[in-house]
Design a protein around this motif. Structure first.
Motif, PDB file in Angstrom:
ATOM      1  N   LYS A 117       4.332 -13.608   1.778  1.00  0.00           N
ATOM      2  CA  LYS A 117       5.010 -13.911   3.429  1.00  0.00           C
ATOM      3  C   LYS A 117       5.595 -14.171   3.929  1.00  0.00           C
ATOM      4  O   LYS A 117       6.609 -13.599   3.679  1.00  0.00           O
ATOM      5  N   GLY A 118       4.592 -13.205   5.346  1.00  0.00           N
ATOM      6  CA  GLY A 118       6.502 -13.043   6.364  1.00  0.00           C
ATOM      7  C   GLY A 118       6.890 -11.546   6.359  1.00  0.00           C
ATOM      8  O   GLY A 118       7.020 -10.970   6.812  1.00  0.00           O
ATOM      9  N   ALA A 119       6.519 -11.110   5.126  1.00  0.00           N
ATOM     10  CA  ALA A 119       7.003  -9.465   4.718  1.00  0.00           C
ATOM     11  C   ALA A 119       6.366  -8.627   5.794  1.00  0.00           C
ATOM     12  O   ALA A 119       4.980  -8.449   6.367  1.00  0.00           O
ATOM     13  N   ASP A 120       6.802  -7.651   6.729  1.00  0.00           N
ATOM     14  CA  ASP A 120       6.583  -6.352   7.296  1.00  0.00           C
ATOM     15  C   ASP A 120       6.283  -5.699   6.614  1.00  0.00           C
ATOM     16  O   ASP A 120       4.738  -4.069   7.251  1.00  0.00           O
ATOM     17  N   ALA A 121       6.933  -5.142   5.852  1.00  0.00           N
ATOM     18  CA  ALA A 121       5.591  -4.489   4.757  1.00  0.00           C
ATOM     19  C   ALA A 121       6.002  -4.510   2.926  1.00  0.00           C
ATOM     20  O   ALA A 121       7.366  -4.928   2.519  1.00  0.00           O
ATOM     21  N   VAL A 122       5.084  -3.884   2.108  1.00  0.00           N
ATOM     22  CA  VAL A 122       5.258  -4.582   0.935  1.00  0.00           C
ATOM     23  C   VAL A 122       5.075  -3.124  -0.267  1.00  0.00           C
ATOM     24  O   VAL A 122       4.310  -1.876   0.407  1.00  0.00           O
ATOM     25  N   LEU A 123       5.354  -2.846  -0.962  1.00  0.00           N
ATOM     26  CA  LEU A 123       5.623  -1.948  -2.010  1.00  0.00           C
ATOM     27  C   LEU A 123       4.950  -2.334  -3.292  1.00  0.00           C
ATOM     28  O   LEU A 123       5.776  -3.120  -3.377  1.00  0.00           O
ATOM     29  N   ARG A 124       3.771  -1.824  -3.839  1.00  0.00           N
ATOM     30  CA  ARG A 124       3.242  -2.208  -5.140  1.00  0.00           C
ATOM     31  C   ARG A 124       3.190  -1.104  -5.890  1.00  0.00           C
ATOM     32  O   ARG A 124       3.147   0.052  -5.739  1.00  0.00           O
ATOM     33  N   CYS A 125       3.437  -0.645  -7.234  1.00  0.00           N
ATOM     34  CA  CYS A 125       3.560  -0.068  -8.106  1.00  0.00           C
ATOM     35  C   CYS A 125       2.451   0.168  -9.388  1.00  0.00           C
ATOM     36  O   CYS A 125       1.954  -1.219  -9.855  1.00  0.00           O
ATOM     37  N   GLY A 126       1.975   0.605  -9.182  1.00  0.00           N
ATOM     38  CA  GLY A 126       0.898   0.961 -10.278  1.00  0.00           C
ATOM     39  C   GLY A 126       0.861   2.444 -10.749  1.00  0.00           C
ATOM     40  O   GLY A 126       1.505   3.102 -10.994  1.00  0.00           O
ATOM     41  N   GLY A 127       0.049   2.839 -11.508  1.00  0.00           N
ATOM     42  CA  GLY A 127      -0.407   3.873 -12.737  1.00  0.00           C
ATOM     43  C   GLY A 127       0.755   3.376 -13.854  1.00  0.00           C
ATOM     44  O   GLY A 127       0.451   2.755 -14.402  1.00  0.00           O
ATOM     45  N   THR A 128       0.617   5.015 -14.612  1.00  0.00           N
ATOM     46  CA  THR A 128       1.736   4.287 -15.452  1.00  0.00           C
ATOM     47  C   THR A 128       2.812   5.127 -15.147  1.00  0.00           C
ATOM     48  O   THR A 128       3.246   6.284 -13.631  1.00  0.00           O
ATOM     49  N   SER A 129       4.395   4.995 -15.955  1.00  0.00           N
ATOM     50  CA  SER A 129       5.332   5.867 -15.896  1.00  0.00           C
ATOM     51  C   SER A 129       5.403   7.375 -15.842  1.00  0.00           C
ATOM     52  O   SER A 129       5.722   8.235 -15.343  1.00  0.00           O
ATOM     53  N   ILE A 130       4.221   7.519 -16.642  1.00  0.00           N
ATOM     54  CA  ILE A 130       3.582   9.121 -16.721  1.00  0.00           C
ATOM     55  C   ILE A 130       2.792   9.735 -15.337  1.00  0.00           C
ATOM     56  O   ILE A 130       3.014  11.086 -15.508  1.00  0.00           O
ATOM     57  N   ALA A 131       2.136   9.126 -15.133  1.00  0.00           N
ATOM     58  CA  ALA A 131       1.268   9.750 -14.052  1.00  0.00           C
ATOM     59  C   ALA A 131       0.981   8.298 -12.951  1.00  0.00           C
ATOM     60  O   ALA A 131       0.450   7.254 -13.004  1.00  0.00           O
ATOM     61  N   PRO A 132       2.700   7.284 -11.788  1.00  0.00           N
ATOM     62  CA  PRO A 132       2.573   6.686 -11.658  1.00  0.00           C
ATOM     63  C   PRO A 132       2.016   6.731 -10.066  1.00  0.00           C
ATOM     64  O   PRO A 132       2.002   8.159  -9.411  1.00  0.00           O
ATOM     65  N   HIS A 133       1.806   4.993  -9.384  1.00  0.00           N
ATOM     66  CA  HIS A 133       1.291   5.782  -7.489  1.00  0.00           C
ATOM     67  C   HIS A 133       1.557   4.606  -7.262  1.00  0.00           C
ATOM     68  O   HIS A 133       1.559   3.763  -7.924  1.00  0.00           O
ATOM     69  N   TYR A 134       2.482   4.306  -6.075  1.00  0.00           N
ATOM     70  CA  TYR A 134       2.392   3.752  -5.203  1.00  0.00           C
ATOM     71  C   TYR A 134       1.999   3.009  -3.956  1.00  0.00           C
ATOM     72  O   TYR A 134       1.182   3.771  -3.652  1.00  0.00           O
ATOM     73  N   SER A 135       1.613   1.899  -3.430  1.00  0.00           N
ATOM     74  CA  SER A 135       1.186   1.618  -2.172  1.00  0.00           C
ATOM     75  C   SER A 135       1.696   0.795  -1.433  1.00  0.00           C
ATOM     76  O   SER A 135       2.603  -0.116  -1.754  1.00  0.00           O
ATOM     77  N   VAL A 136       1.699   1.605   0.068  1.00  0.00           N
ATOM     78  CA  VAL A 136       2.235   0.251   0.485  1.00  0.00           C
ATOM     79  C   VAL A 136       1.671   0.290   2.220  1.00  0.00           C
ATOM     80  O   VAL A 136       0.673   0.221   2.412  1.00  0.00           O
ATOM     81  N   GLU A 137       2.246  -1.469   1.927  1.00  0.00           N
ATOM     82  CA  GLU A 137       1.167  -1.958   2.744  1.00  0.00           C
ATOM     83  C   GLU A 137       1.493  -2.604   4.256  1.00  0.00           C
ATOM     84  O   GLU A 137       3.067  -2.514   3.862  1.00  0.00           O
ATOM     85  N   HIS A 138       1.511  -2.338   5.733  1.00  0.00           N
ATOM     86  CA  HIS A 138       2.297  -3.079   6.627  1.00  0.00           C
ATOM     87  C   HIS A 138       1.425  -4.219   7.267  1.00  0.00           C
ATOM     88  O   HIS A 138       0.392  -4.146   6.532  1.00  0.00           O
ATOM     89  N   SER A 139       2.265  -5.490   7.597  1.00  0.00           N
ATOM     90  CA  SER A 139       1.701  -6.003   8.201  1.00  0.00           C
ATOM     91  C   SER A 139       0.622  -5.764   9.663  1.00  0.00           C
ATOM     92  O   SER A 139      -0.331  -6.568   9.219  1.00  0.00           O
ATOM     93  N   GLY A 140       0.658  -4.677   9.618  1.00  0.00           N
ATOM     94  CA  GLY A 140      -0.762  -5.038  10.784  1.00  0.00           C
ATOM     95  C   GLY A 140      -1.229  -3.546   9.842  1.00  0.00           C
ATOM     96  O   GLY A 140      -2.568  -3.809  10.464  1.00  0.00           O
TER      97      GLY A 140
END
Length: 790
Positions: free
Chosen positions: A56-79
């Motif tokens: 709550k109240g964050a300007d941006a959030v980084l979430r990690c997904g996938g596996t260590s072999i094939a990772p992906h990252y989701s970046v979400e901005h407050s806007g």
């Protein structure tokens, strides 16, 4: 900005968080477990899922997904803008996930994909992309793929890390091989549209990953250190985080003398003592030195704690605060050292400590009001300690040469890559700076392990001989090369009348010698190639070396021309029963000096890279002077905080304030500046220390520091807080050497014994109460320094 980093307990999450903190942002980390390296000043939420309150109240959030072999990252901005970053197989020297487990097994199993094209990317490049995605809200939403240009194969990676690929056919192959080391084909168009080009190519990423694999083996899905090797430290514990039992660290000094990088202490481990590094890293040291050497000494403490394994709060304290910083000067934890010495079986801990620190700790209160929980030192514990001690001694000795050889090769590659820093692009320059820093950190780990081995062999020698017997290290001792170089150049000058005449003239410099005495100049250049990376205060990033100032070495050679030859000492005979141990001890002593020498050479290369970075920052208007770069941390160069000029000015002012303080040699719990002793020794008075190199000599005192070593004249007695290898060329013409700090295994003691220089260490008060010009007699056998008069 307030930024939440999910998966902050993984290597990428830690790296992204550290960069964001350096850039000046408010970071909240989320993960299943707080990393040991996570600063106590940065918020961390422990959760198996994302904590709603933290987001709550964050300007941006980084979430990690996938596996260590094939990772992906989701970046979400407050806007509402969202970016998904997919990566190729992530490699690098700090990875600690499934990729490391896959490639550190005894073999790498082939599930049929060993020779298929495989894309990779370095962890640092992934971190940079994620930081951009978090901070630049105007980047286009959608997916961006990140990969280095080109391809490799699983077989090529396995070969680079020294593993053999084994084919297991059929369904069994899919079971034993584990997760497939494959990932979707990366479309790097979006990465290029961002204007981002990875700093590491495929070959460089693999070479860097090999550093993480060296010295490690995966067994049953868990990565272990190979007992006879010393792998690189992946995480260095933070000094300001609370202990597991809730004890909060507290400042050790009053606010007006506590520096920005000073260490808060656990009140149960209150005693600290100035270290033998006081001259190699003369304080108050620069911030760049703090981010290199201090980090290295802390990594070394972690490795030693894991080898000695005392357990509980004691082991954690070893891993966190074997060394501490006070007034921007380096100290050793003497309470920690006491418990460390307790792990040595059947030996009085005081004897172990005196070998390192002499008697400086005498009378010091080692324990706080509340003692940490410690198992009684009974027979069972001593027997268990004996097994651990023997395992360390035998195991680390067996692998020491391999570790040294590999480290020397690492430094050589770094030096080759940094031959001409001006030709490097900005990203590559910063990466080499980070790599150089990490090589120095590993060098401290190796050097400290050698100190542990030397201390262990010293204990065995005492048990076999009934007394302290120091074996001869031999002429090939690397720490004596600088002194040997002065002797060789003095001999060359005596054979060359032109060189001898030029050296007798007060204004002679390297250019004059090159023009008029080319043979001697060639000999000088040969010696500089060997020892040019060394010099007084050689671990401080701001210091100059003999290569930087060849005229300093020339002046030392000139003074050595007038020195009388010394008769090499006869060391005490080693009993027959102890000779095999003495041979092993001498071998480890030589290994220690090689490791330290290569580490100092890495510092020398790093210093050149930092100066080039400083020049570029001056050209860009970010700094006012090249040397301002030494007032920034190494990590701040890759993730610069706001107002660099203001930070440099503040840190320069703090250093000037600390420079005016006289720190205590030792303290317990709290430290305050001490008043400099004003009462000089009078004729007939005797200063007592530890005699470490026999023989006696008379001469006038010359109190020197790193910046005044050139003041020492032939036949004078060199008096210093402590000397290091950079001082040893002056041993060629000093009548004797006296230091305030140090023990029988200090560099001054080792070199003085090899070359027959009378030497007394641990002579407390020497620099304050022995006045330059006073005539003294130094007895290197008894440890007495007798004042004869003015």
């Amino acid at each position: 900005m307030r930024i939440v980093v999910g998966g902050a307990d993984g290597a990428i999450g830690r790296g992204v968080s550290a960069r964001l903190v350096s850039l000046g942002h408010d970071v909240v980390g989320i993960g299943a477990r707080r990393p040991e390296s996570w600063s106590g000043a940065v918020e961390f939420v422990t959760s198996t899922d994302y904590a709603a309150d933290a987001v709550k109240g964050a300007d941006a959030v980084l979430r990690c997904g996938g596996t260590s072999i094939a990772p992906h990252y989701s970046v979400e901005h407050s806007g509402g803008n969202a970016i998904v970053v997919r990566t190729a197989l992530v490699l690098g020297r700090h990875v600690d996930d499934a990729v490391l487990r896959r490639f550190t097994g005894a073999v790498v199993f082939d599930d049929g994909s060993a020779d298929r094209p495989l894309q990779v990317v370095h962890a640092h490049d992934v971190e940079r992309v994620l930081v951009r995605a978090l901070l630049e809200s105007d980047l286009p939403a959608g997916r961006v793929d990140v990969a280095a240009a080109g391809h490799t194969t699983l077989r090529a990676i396995a070969a680079a890390v020294g593993r053999r690929v084994v084919k297991v056919p059929g369904p069994l192959g899919r079971i034993v091989a584990g997760p497939k080391v494959t990932a979707p084909t990366m479309d790097t168009t979006g990465m290029r549209d961002w204007g981002f080009t990875p700093t590491f190519d495929v070959a460089q990423a693999i070479e860097d990953f090999a550093l993480a694999c060296r010295g490690r083996i995966a067994v049953a899905g868990t990565v272990h250190d190979i007992p006879w090797r010393l792998p690189r430290v992946l995480q260095i514990p933070a000094v300001d985080a609370p202990a597991a039992d809730g004890i909060e660290p507290v400042p050790a000094g009053p606010g007006d003398v506590t520096g920005e990088f000073d260490t808060p202490i656990d009140p149960r481990f209150p005693a600290f003592i100035a270290t033998n590094l006081s001259e190699a890293l003369a304080g108050p040291f620069s911030p760049s030195s703090a981010s290199v050497t201090v980090l290295g000494t802390r990594a070394a403490g972690l490795v030693i704690s894991e080898r000695l394994r005392p357990g509980g709060a004691v082991q954690r304290e070893m891993s966190v605060r074997t060394t501490g910083v006070f007034g921007h000067r380096l100290y050793a934890g003497i309470t920690t050292g006491h418990f460390m010495a307790h792990t040595v079986p059947f030996i009085d801990p005081a004897l172990v400590l005196s070998g390192f620190f002499g008697h400086t700790e005498d009378g010091l209160e080692l324990f706080g009001e509340h003692l940490p929980p410690v198992e009684p030192r009974g027979l069972v514990r001593q027997l268990r300690g004996g097994l651990t001690f023997a395992n360390c001694l035998v195991g680390l000795s067996a692998g020491s040469h391999g570790d040294t050889k590999a480290f020397a090769a690492d430094v050589q590659r770094l030096e080759a890559a940094a031959t001409d820093p001006a030709t490097l692009d900005d990203d590559r320059l910063r990466e080499l700076i980070l790599l150089g820093r990490d090589h120095v950190v590993h060098g401290w780990v190796l050097s400290s392990a050698s100190i542990l081995l030397c201390a262990g062999y010293g204990v065995v020698m005492r048990l076999l001989c009934g007394r302290d017997v120091m074996p001869a290290a031999g002429d090939e001792l690397v720490s004596a090369q600088a002194l040997s170089a002065v002797h060789r150049l003095a001999a060359a000058a005596r054979r060359d009348p032109v060189a001898a005449r030029l050296l007798s003239e007060p204004e002679t410099d390297a250019a004059a010698l090159a023009a008029q005495a080319p043979a001697f100049s060639a000999a000088l250049n040969t010696e500089l190639a060997l020892i040019g990376h060394r010099g007084p205060g050689e671990v401080e990033m701001r210091s100059a070396t003999y290569a930087d100032d060849p005229d300093l070495l020339i002046r030392m050679v000139t003074k050595a021309l007038t020195a009388l030859p010394r008769e090499l000492p006869r060391l005490p005979a080693v009993p027959l029963r102890a000779r095999p141990v003495a041979v092993a001890a001498a071998s480890q002593l030589r290994e220690r000096e090689v490791r330290r020498d290569r580490m100092v050479r890495a510092i020398w290369v790093l210093r050149r890279l930092l100066r080039e970075q400083g020049r570029r920052m001056v050209d860009a208007g970010e700094l006012g002077a090249v040397d301002d770069v030494f007032y920034l941390l190494v990590d701040e160069l890759d993730a610069p905080p706001p107002d660099l000029a203001g930070i440099v000015a503040r840190r320069r002012a703090e250093q000037a304030t600390l420079q005016g303080l006289v720190p205590p040699e030792a303290f317990s719990g709290r430290w305050t500046p001490t008043e400099a002793a004003t009462t000089a020794f009078q004729g007939g008075e005797v200063l007592h220390g530890i005699g470490v190199s026999g023989g006696s000599a008379r001469g006038r005192v010359r109190v020197v520091h790193a910046e005044t070593i050139d003041d020492l004249q032939p036949g004078e007695v060199l008096v210093a807080k402590v000397t290091d290898v950079g001082y040893t060329p002056a041993f060629a013409y000093a009548a004797a050497v006296v230091t305030e700090l140090g023990g029988p295994t200090s560099h001054a003691a080792i070199v003085a014994r090899e070359f027959g220089v009378p030497c007394v260490v641990n002579a407390r008060g020497a620099t304050a109460r022995l006045v330059t010009g006073t005539v003294v007699e130094v007895d290197g056998a008894t440890g007495e320094v007798t004042v004869l008069g003015a």
